[in-house]
Design a protein around this motif. Structure first.
Motif, short mmCIF file in Angstrom:
data_model
loop_
_atom_site.label_atom_id
_atom_site.label_comp_id
_atom_site.label_asym_id
_atom_site.label_seq_id
_atom_site.Cartn_x
_atom_site.Cartn_y
_atom_site.Cartn_z
N LYS A 3 0.79 -1.23 0.00
CA LYS A 3 0.00 0.00 0.00
C LYS A 3 0.82 1.28 0.00
O LYS A 3 0.26 2.35 0.08
CB LYS A 3 -0.93 0.00 1.22
N SER A 4 2.14 1.16 -0.06
CA SER A 4 2.96 2.37 0.05
C SER A 4 2.76 3.33 -1.13
O SER A 4 2.91 2.95 -2.29
CB SER A 4 4.43 1.97 0.14
N ILE A 5 2.41 4.55 -0.80
CA ILE A 5 2.24 5.59 -1.81
C ILE A 5 3.60 5.95 -2.42
O ILE A 5 3.73 6.12 -3.63
CB ILE A 5 1.62 6.86 -1.17
N SER A 6 4.61 6.01 -1.57
CA SER A 6 5.94 6.39 -2.04
C SER A 6 6.48 5.38 -3.06
O SER A 6 7.03 5.76 -4.09
CB SER A 6 6.91 6.49 -0.87
N LEU A 7 6.31 4.09 -2.76
CA LEU A 7 6.81 3.06 -3.68
C LEU A 7 6.06 3.09 -5.00
O LEU A 7 6.64 2.93 -6.07
CB LEU A 7 6.71 1.68 -3.04
N ARG A 8 4.75 3.30 -4.91
CA ARG A 8 3.95 3.36 -6.13
C ARG A 8 4.36 4.57 -6.98
O ARG A 8 4.44 4.49 -8.21
CB ARG A 8 2.46 3.45 -5.75
N LEU A 9 4.66 5.66 -6.28
CA LEU A 9 5.12 6.88 -6.96
C LEU A 9 6.44 6.60 -7.71
O LEU A 9 6.60 6.97 -8.87
CB LEU A 9 5.33 7.92 -5.88
#
Lengths: 172, 160
Positions: free
Chosen positions: B81-87
């Motif tokens: 669910k990490s936003i940073s990793l998806r970014l």
């Protein structure tokens, strides 16, 4: 497998595990930011366990219960960190709270602006980009951003393996 | 020697079971599935070890296995669910692995993560959507109430 009464080191660890959320609660009166409160709690728990178990260790045979106690302490800290992370940094949590502050019904763009006490999703993007830049996963150059070849590429390799292994539908 | 090896072997079995299940079935309640898999492997190992291995201490096995499981859950959540990793992933998927900052905001955050997360919240029946309007469901209202109470108790003034 034997189910004997746990050794004193493990008993100490269980007590400290139970004390962890309460200690975190007590840190609310410290004059430090939310980001440091978990670190202070973790340091205090580890220090108390180190002192308590050092009295109990008398010979080499005691290393095993000490290691088991340490594993329990790490477990408690990881468990509490999970909840702490959700409450302090959770994306879904912040979206739900923003929607609630808007009266429970709002347009998507209103939620976008009300996110995290009115700081908005643009603030979130800047914060996450800044975090990635600090971790050297990305390189910020003017109005562009690029994935770094070292850390960024390594993280992406791990991320790709994860996605292939677990085939999860939604992520991020 | 067996005692040291056992929690790591059980953890390897747990990870294999989770990978097999996630590849075969579409899991909705991801964390619940992980907990059920952990308890199943824990129960199976304790049953086998009680019958076969006489010198293994339960507390040592349980502590190390629990620790490995919780670290796994933490890393799993980060990747899931990490936003940073998806970014980071979205930037990498762009041409030459570079993206304009404005594109990161409009495409990766607004069109991407924000809409995906609203869809997940809707799937969990915490919100409902009609056209561009988002509404908290009664269950969502209760969840927000509990979250705000927990934040107040712990002295957390904001999140995100």
């Amino acid at each position: 497998m034997t189910f004997d009464v746990p050794a004193p080191e493990i008993q100490w660890a269980i007590l400290l595990c139970l004390a962890t959320p309460w200690l975190l609660l007590l840190t609310r009166w410290l004059p430090v930011g939310v980001a440091h409160r978990f670190n202070i709690t973790a340091a205090a728990i580890v220090a108390v366990y180190a002192v308590a178990s050092s009295f109990a260790v008398s010979d080499a045979s005691q290393i095993k219960p000490m290691a088991a106690g340490a594993a329990l302490i790490v477990s408690a800290l990881v468990f509490v960190l999970g909840f702490w992370g959700v409450l302090t940094r959770g994306y879904s949590v912040a979206l739900l709270i923003a929607l609630s502050h808007l009266g429970g019904t709002a347009r998507a763009d209103e939620i976008e602006n009300a996110y995290s006490g009115g700081r908005g999703l643009r603030w979130l993007a800047e914060k996450r980009l800044s975090g990635l830049a600090s971790a050297r996963a990305i390189i910020l150059a003017g109005d562009h951003v690029a994935v770094s070849r070292g850390t960024g590429a390594a993280i992406l390799r791990a991320y790709s393996i994860f996605r292939k292994c677990f085939r999860l539908k939604e992520y991020g | 020697m067996v005692e040291l090896f056992l929690p790591f072997a059980s953890f390897a079995v747990f990870v294999s079971v989770v990978i097999a299940v996630f590849r075969l079935v579409e899991i909705v309640r991801v964390m619940l599935a992980l907990c059920v898999a952990f308890l199943a492997v824990l129960a199976a190992t304790v049953a086998v070890a009680t019958a076969v291995l006489r010198d293994v201490d339960f507390w040592f096995f349980f502590s190390v296995f629990l620790c490995l499981f919780l670290i796994f859950v933490l890393v799993f959540s980060l990747f899931y669910k990490s936003i940073s990793l998806r970014l980071l992933f979205d930037i990498h998927e762009r041409k030459n692995g570079r993206a304009p900052l404005e594109w990161v905001y409009t495409e990766s955050i607004l069109t991407g993560s924000f809409q995906r997360r609203l869809a997940l919240l809707e799937e969990d029946r915490l919100i409902s959507r009609r056209n561009d309007t988002v509404m908290l469901t009664p269950e969502g209202g209760r969840t927000v109430h509990r979250l705000l109470a927990a934040q107040k108790l712990l002295g957390i003034s904001d999140s995100g």
